[in-house]
Design an enzyme around this catalytic site. Structure first.
Site, mmCIF file in Angstrom:
data_model
loop_
_atom_site.group_PDB
_atom_site.id
_atom_site.type_symbol
_atom_site.label_atom_id
_atom_site.label_comp_id
_atom_site.label_asym_id
_atom_site.label_seq_id
_atom_site.Cartn_x
_atom_site.Cartn_y
_atom_site.Cartn_z
ATOM 1 N N ASN A 159 0.801 -1.232 0.000
ATOM 2 C CA ASN A 159 0.000 0.000 0.000
ATOM 3 C C ASN A 159 0.835 1.286 0.000
ATOM 4 O OD1 ASN A 159 0.737 -0.416 2.675
ATOM 5 N ND2 ASN A 159 -1.219 0.273 3.505
ATOM 6 N N ARG A 167 10.948 3.368 5.859
ATOM 7 C CA ARG A 167 10.770 3.466 7.311
ATOM 8 C C ARG A 167 11.614 2.425 8.050
ATOM 9 N NH1 ARG A 167 4.464 4.025 9.123
ATOM 10 N NH2 ARG A 167 4.524 1.773 9.272
ATOM 11 N N LYS A 182 12.109 -7.738 1.274
ATOM 12 C CA LYS A 182 11.225 -8.474 0.376
ATOM 13 C C LYS A 182 9.960 -7.639 0.213
ATOM 14 C CE LYS A 182 7.751 -10.759 0.475
ATOM 15 N NZ LYS A 182 7.041 -10.276 -0.722
ATOM 16 N N PRO A 183 9.865 -6.908 -0.910
ATOM 17 C CA PRO A 183 8.668 -6.083 -1.102
ATOM 18 C C PRO A 183 7.471 -6.945 -1.485
ATOM 19 C CG PRO A 183 10.102 -5.921 -3.017
ATOM 20 C CD PRO A 183 10.810 -6.815 -2.028
ATOM 21 N N ALA A 184 6.285 -6.376 -1.398
ATOM 22 C CA ALA A 184 5.076 -7.101 -1.807
ATOM 23 C C ALA A 184 5.182 -7.473 -3.282
ATOM 24 C CB ALA A 184 3.846 -6.238 -1.569
ATOM 25 N N GLU A 258 4.410 -4.101 12.359
ATOM 26 C CA GLU A 258 3.452 -3.018 12.067
ATOM 27 C C GLU A 258 2.280 -3.669 11.357
ATOM 28 O OE1 GLU A 258 3.665 0.049 13.005
ATOM 29 O OE2 GLU A 258 5.750 0.228 13.604
ATOM 30 N N LEU A 259 1.197 -3.909 12.093
ATOM 31 C CA LEU A 259 0.129 -4.771 11.576
ATOM 32 C C LEU A 259 -1.153 -3.985 11.290
ATOM 33 C CD1 LEU A 259 0.899 -7.748 13.996
ATOM 34 C CD2 LEU A 259 1.908 -7.245 11.764
ATOM 35 N N CYS A 292 -3.340 1.357 6.823
ATOM 36 C CA CYS A 292 -3.558 0.729 8.128
ATOM 37 C C CYS A 292 -4.165 1.708 9.115
ATOM 38 C CB CYS A 292 -2.234 0.213 8.670
ATOM 39 S SG CYS A 292 -0.969 1.482 8.697
ATOM 40 N N GLU A 389 -10.975 -5.052 8.648
ATOM 41 C CA GLU A 389 -10.300 -3.892 8.063
ATOM 42 C C GLU A 389 -10.898 -3.692 6.662
ATOM 43 O OE1 GLU A 389 -6.084 -4.644 7.974
ATOM 44 O OE2 GLU A 389 -5.618 -2.548 8.274
ATOM 45 N N SER A 449 0.785 10.588 10.196
ATOM 46 C CA SER A 449 2.077 10.000 9.814
ATOM 47 C C SER A 449 3.141 11.084 9.740
ATOM 48 C CB SER A 449 1.956 9.326 8.449
ATOM 49 O OG SER A 449 0.962 8.341 8.502
HETATM 50 P P1 NAP Z 1 0.014 -9.013 3.789
HETATM 51 O O1 NAP Z 1 -0.834 -9.869 2.948
HETATM 52 O O2 NAP Z 1 0.172 -9.360 5.219
HETATM 53 O O3 NAP Z 1 1.424 -8.958 3.061
HETATM 54 C C1 NAP Z 1 2.471 -8.179 3.554
HETATM 55 C C2 NAP Z 1 3.787 -8.751 3.098
HETATM 56 O O4 NAP Z 1 3.934 -10.059 3.660
HETATM 57 C C3 NAP Z 1 3.902 -8.925 1.592
HETATM 58 O O5 NAP Z 1 5.220 -8.650 1.214
HETATM 59 C C4 NAP Z 1 3.577 -10.395 1.407
HETATM 60 O O6 NAP Z 1 4.128 -10.970 0.247
HETATM 61 C C5 NAP Z 1 4.222 -10.986 2.629
HETATM 62 N N1 NAP Z 1 3.692 -12.295 3.007
HETATM 63 C C6 NAP Z 1 2.451 -12.782 2.836
HETATM 64 N N2 NAP Z 1 2.368 -14.021 3.347
HETATM 65 C C7 NAP Z 1 3.583 -14.340 3.842
HETATM 66 C C8 NAP Z 1 4.137 -15.475 4.488
HETATM 67 N N3 NAP Z 1 3.413 -16.561 4.735
HETATM 68 N N4 NAP Z 1 5.417 -15.438 4.872
HETATM 69 C C9 NAP Z 1 6.162 -14.349 4.631
HETATM 70 N N5 NAP Z 1 5.712 -13.240 4.016
HETATM 71 C C10 NAP Z 1 4.433 -13.220 3.632
HETATM 72 O O7 NAP Z 1 -0.474 -7.504 3.784
HETATM 73 P P2 NAP Z 1 -0.809 -6.577 2.539
HETATM 74 O O8 NAP Z 1 -2.120 -7.017 1.987
HETATM 75 O O9 NAP Z 1 0.353 -6.482 1.613
HETATM 76 O O10 NAP Z 1 -0.921 -5.154 3.241
HETATM 77 C C11 NAP Z 1 -2.068 -4.725 3.871
HETATM 78 C C12 NAP Z 1 -1.975 -4.936 5.366
HETATM 79 O O11 NAP Z 1 -0.831 -4.244 5.865
HETATM 80 C C13 NAP Z 1 -3.148 -4.349 6.102
HETATM 81 O O12 NAP Z 1 -3.569 -5.226 7.102
HETATM 82 C C14 NAP Z 1 -2.576 -3.074 6.719
HETATM 83 O O13 NAP Z 1 -3.255 -2.623 7.854
HETATM 84 C C15 NAP Z 1 -1.188 -3.483 7.012
HETATM 85 N N6 NAP Z 1 -0.311 -2.318 7.149
HETATM 86 C C16 NAP Z 1 0.104 -1.962 8.402
HETATM 87 C C17 NAP Z 1 0.889 -0.831 8.567
HETATM 88 C C18 NAP Z 1 1.353 -0.399 9.925
HETATM 89 O O14 NAP Z 1 2.241 0.431 9.985
HETATM 90 N N7 NAP Z 1 0.807 -0.919 11.005
HETATM 91 C C19 NAP Z 1 1.247 -0.070 7.449
HETATM 92 C C20 NAP Z 1 0.807 -0.467 6.187
HETATM 93 C C21 NAP Z 1 0.017 -1.599 6.060
HETATM 94 P P3 NAP Z 1 3.231 -11.128 -1.083
HETATM 95 O O15 NAP Z 1 3.026 -9.791 -1.602
HETATM 96 O O16 NAP Z 1 4.032 -11.999 -1.966
HETATM 97 O O17 NAP Z 1 1.943 -11.781 -0.643
#
Ligand code: NAP
Length: 486
Positions: A159, A167, A182-184, A258-259, A292, A389, A449
Site C-alpha cells: 500500500n 521506514r 522483500k517487497p510485496a 506493524e500490523l 492501516c 479492516e 504520519s
Molecule cells: P500481507 O498480505 O500481510 O502482506 C504483507 C507482506 O507479507 C507482503 O510482502 C507479502 O508478500 C508478505 N507475506 C504474505 N504471506 C507471507 C508469508 N506466509 N510469509 C512471509 N511473508 C508473507 O499484507 P498486505 O495485503 O500487503 O498489506 C495490507 C496490510 O498491511 C493491512 O492489514 C494493513 O493494515 C497493514 N499495514 C500496516 C501498517 C502499519 O504500519 N501498522 C502499514 C501499512 C500496512 P506477497 O506480496 O508476496 O503476498
C-alpha cells in the site's frame, strides 16, 4: 508524458544482491500489473530460497564494515538518498502510481514522506549514545554500548511501496545494520528503484539487498530460520504477522511488527465541524482508504450526526474516480480483484443487516479494480465491516450519545493502531487520548504520519515503533559493561 517504466531499466528489474543485479537462480520471473487496467507493466525476477540465502550471505559479510563505517559517513549516504529521492520525486511517484494505483498527487506525497525518513535518520545516525554512571552501591561503573543488531529481514506491503521500506531501511542503516527487503509481489518496482538510487549515491554493496518473489512463504521462512538473521521487521496484515512471529520465535529474533488497524474516528458535538470534515476525509480517503491508519468506523455524536453526515456524504460523492496518472483523479484503482470483492461483500453484508447507502455502494463494470467512494448510515453493531479492516473507500457512520459508550465501542477490537478525536474541549481530548487502547491518537487531525513521530500500534496492531528517536532503537542492541573502580 513518457512511460513511467523507463526509469527502471530492464537490468534493474532483477534481484539486488550485493553489487549485482541478477536473475533468480531458477531463471523464474513474475509479472507486475497496473491495477487500473489489469495490463502487464513489467516482469521481475522471482527469487527462491537459494536467492534469499545468497542475499543473507552478502548482508552478513557486509555487516562488519558497515557497522564500523563512521556514523557521519553513514549519515551522509542517507542524506544523499533523501536528496536523490527528492530530486527524482516525479519519476518515483509515477512508478508508485503505475504499480499501486494511487492518484499521482498522493504518490508525490508518499515520496516526500518516504524520503523524509532518510533525512530524519541521517540526523539520528550521528546521535547514537551510551551511558556511563556510578553503580548505586558504589565500587564500580556502568557503561552501556549501543551496537547494531545485525542483518535485518524486512517484509513490506503494497500500500505504500516506498515509504514502508524507507521506514525500515533508513533507521537500520543509521544504526549500522545491513538489510534484505522483500517487497510485496504486487509492487516490487518502487523498492528496486530505491535500491538503484542507493547504489547510485554510493551505499556500499551488501548493505541494501532487495529480493522480489512470488514465494514469500518459503523465502522468508528460510531467512528467519537462518542464524545469521538477527532481526525481522514486518509491515502487513495481523494474520501474516502472527505467522511470522511464530517463525521468528524459533530463532528468538528481535521483531518489529506493524500490523493491521481498525481505527475509530470520533466526532464530538462540540467539534469544529469544518475541521472534523477535513480530518475525516483525509483519515478515510488518504491512499484510497488502503491504509492501516484509515478511519474504519466513524462515530458521530447525535446532535451533529445529521449535519456531519450530509456534508461528509456530499464531499465523498464529489470525488472523481479514475486512473491515478490522469489529471483530476481523487480516487485511483484498488490493488486487486480480491480487494474489490471483499469490499463489495462487506457493503452487502451491512446493507443486509439494515444499513443504508447514501453514496456509492455499487462496483462499476469495466477493466481495473475500482470501487466508488461510499457512505453508509444506520450501520448495525454486528455488521462485519465494523470488525474487519475495510481497506477501501467505504465509510460507515454510527451515532453515539456518551463518551463512555463510544470509548467502549472504539476499544472493542483486537486492533490498537490509531484513534481520531474531534473536539474543542481539551479535557475531553485528553480523556480520549488516555482511554483509547491505541498506539497513536489524532486530535483534530486526520493525518498523523510523520517520520519524526513514533508510529506503531498496541494489542494486535503490532510491536515496536517506526520513525522518531524510538525508530533507531529498534536496530540497536545494548551491551552493558561493569567496570571495577573502587
Ligand atoms: P500481507 O498480505 O500481510 O502482506 C504483507 C507482506 O507479507 C507482503 O510482502 C507479502 O508478500 C508478505 N507475506 C504474505 N504471506 C507471507 C508469508 N506466509 N510469509 C512471509 N511473508 C508473507 O499484507 P498486505 O495485503 O500487503 O498489506 C495490507 C496490510 O498491511 C493491512 O492489514 C494493513 O493494515 C497493514 N499495514 C500496516 C501498517 C502499519 O504500519 N501498522 C502499514 C501499512 C500496512 P506477497 O506480496 O508476496 O503476498
Amino acid at each position: 508524458m513518457s512511460d513511467p517504466m523507463n526509469v527502471l531499466a530492464p537490468e534493474h528489474r532483477r534481484l539486488r544482491i550485493g553489487d549485482a543485479w541478477r536473475d533468480a537462480a531458477s531463471g523464474a520471473t513474475f509479472v507486475v500489473e497496473d491495477p487500473a487496467t489489469g495490463k502487464t507493466i513489467a516482469e521481475v525476477a522471482d527469487a527462491g530460497v537459494v536467492d534469499g540465502l545468497a542475499a543473507l550471505d552478502v548482508a552478513s559479510k557486509a555487516l562488519a564494515e558497515w557497522a564500523a563505517t563512521p556514523p557521519r559517513k553513514r549519515s551522509e549516504l542517507l542524506a544523499a538518498t533523501y536528496r536523490a529521492l527528492t530530486e527524482r520525486s516525479e519519476e518515483v511517484a509515477r512508478l508508485i502510481t503505475l504499480e499501486m494505483g494511487k492518484p499521482l498527487a498522493e504518490a508525490r506525497g508518499e515520496v516526500a514522506y518516504g524520503a523524509e525518513f532518510f533525512r530524519w535518520f541521517a540526523e539520528e545516525a550521528v546521535r547514537v549514545e551510551g551511558r556511563y554512571n556510578t553503580a548505586p552501591a558504589g565500587g564500580y561503573r556502568i557503561l552501556t554500548v549501543p551496537k547494531p543488531v545485525g542483518p535485518c529481514v524486512f517484509v513490506t506491503p503494497w500500500n505504500f511501496p516506498l515509504a514502508m521500506g524507507a521506514r525500515k531501511i533508513a533507521p537500520a542503516l543509521a544504526a549500522g545494520c545491513t538489510t534484505i527487503t522483500k517487497p510485496a509481489a504486487q509492487t516490487p518496482l518502487t523498492m528496486l528503484f530505491l535500491a538503484r538510487i542507493m547504489e547510485e549515491v554510493g551505499v556500499p554493496p551488501g548493505v541494501v539487498n532487495v529480493v522480489t518473489t512470488k514465494r514469500a512463504g518459503e523465502v522468508v521462512s528460510a531467512l528467519l530460520a537462518d542464524r545469521r538473521t538477527r532481526k525481522l521487521s514486518f509491515t502487513g496484515s495481523t494474520e501474516v504477522g502472527r505467522v511470522l512471529l511464530r517463525q521468528a520465535a524459533d530463532n528468538v529474533l528481535r521483531t518489529s511488527m506493524e500490523l493491521g488497524g481498525n481505527a475509530a474516528l470520533i466526532v464530538c458535538a462540540d467539534a469544529d465541524l469544518d475541521v472534523a470534515l477535513d480530518g475525516a476525509m483525509v483519515a478515510k480517503m488518504r491512499n484510497i482508504g488502503e491504509s492501516c491508519i484509515a478511519a474504519n468506523r466513524i462515530y458521530v455524536e447525535e446532535p451533529v450526526r445529521e449535519e456531519f453526515t450530509a456534508r461528509f456524504a456530499e464531499r465523498m460523492g464529489a470525488l472523481s474516480v479514475g486512473h491515478g496518472l490522469d489529471d483530476g483523479v481523487d480516487v485511483g484503482a484498488l490493488i486487486d480483484e480480491a480487494s474489490v470483492a471483499k469490499i463489495d461483500e462487506l457493503v452487502a453484508d451491512a446493507v443486509d443487516r439494515g444499513a443504508r447507502v447514501l453514496v456509492g455502494g455499487e462496483r462499476p463494470d469495466g477493466p481495473g479494480h475500482f470501487y466508488p467512494p461510499t457512505v453508509l448510515v444506520d450501520v448495525p453493531e454486528d455488521a462485519r465491516m465494523l470488525e474487519a479492516e475495510i481497506f477501501g473507500p467505504v465509510a460507515p457512520i454510527i451515532s453515539f450519545t456518551s463518551d463512555d459508550e463510544v470509548m467502549a465501542k472504539a476499544n472493542d477490537t483486537e486492533h490498537g493502531l490509531v484513534g481520531y478525536v474531534f473536539t474543542r474541549d481539551l479535557q475531553r481530548a485528553l480523556r480520549f487520548t488516555e482511554g483509547l487502547e491505541t498506539g497513536m491518537v489524532g486530535i483534530n487531525r486526520g493525518l498523523i504520519s510523520d517520520p519524526s513521530a513514533p508510529f506503531g500500534g498496541v494489542k494486535q496492531s503490532g510491536i515496536g515503533k517506526e520513525g522518531s528517536h524510538e525508530g533507531i532503537l529498534e536496530y540497536l542492541d545494548v551491551t552493558y559493561a561493569a567496570i571495577d573502580l573502587p
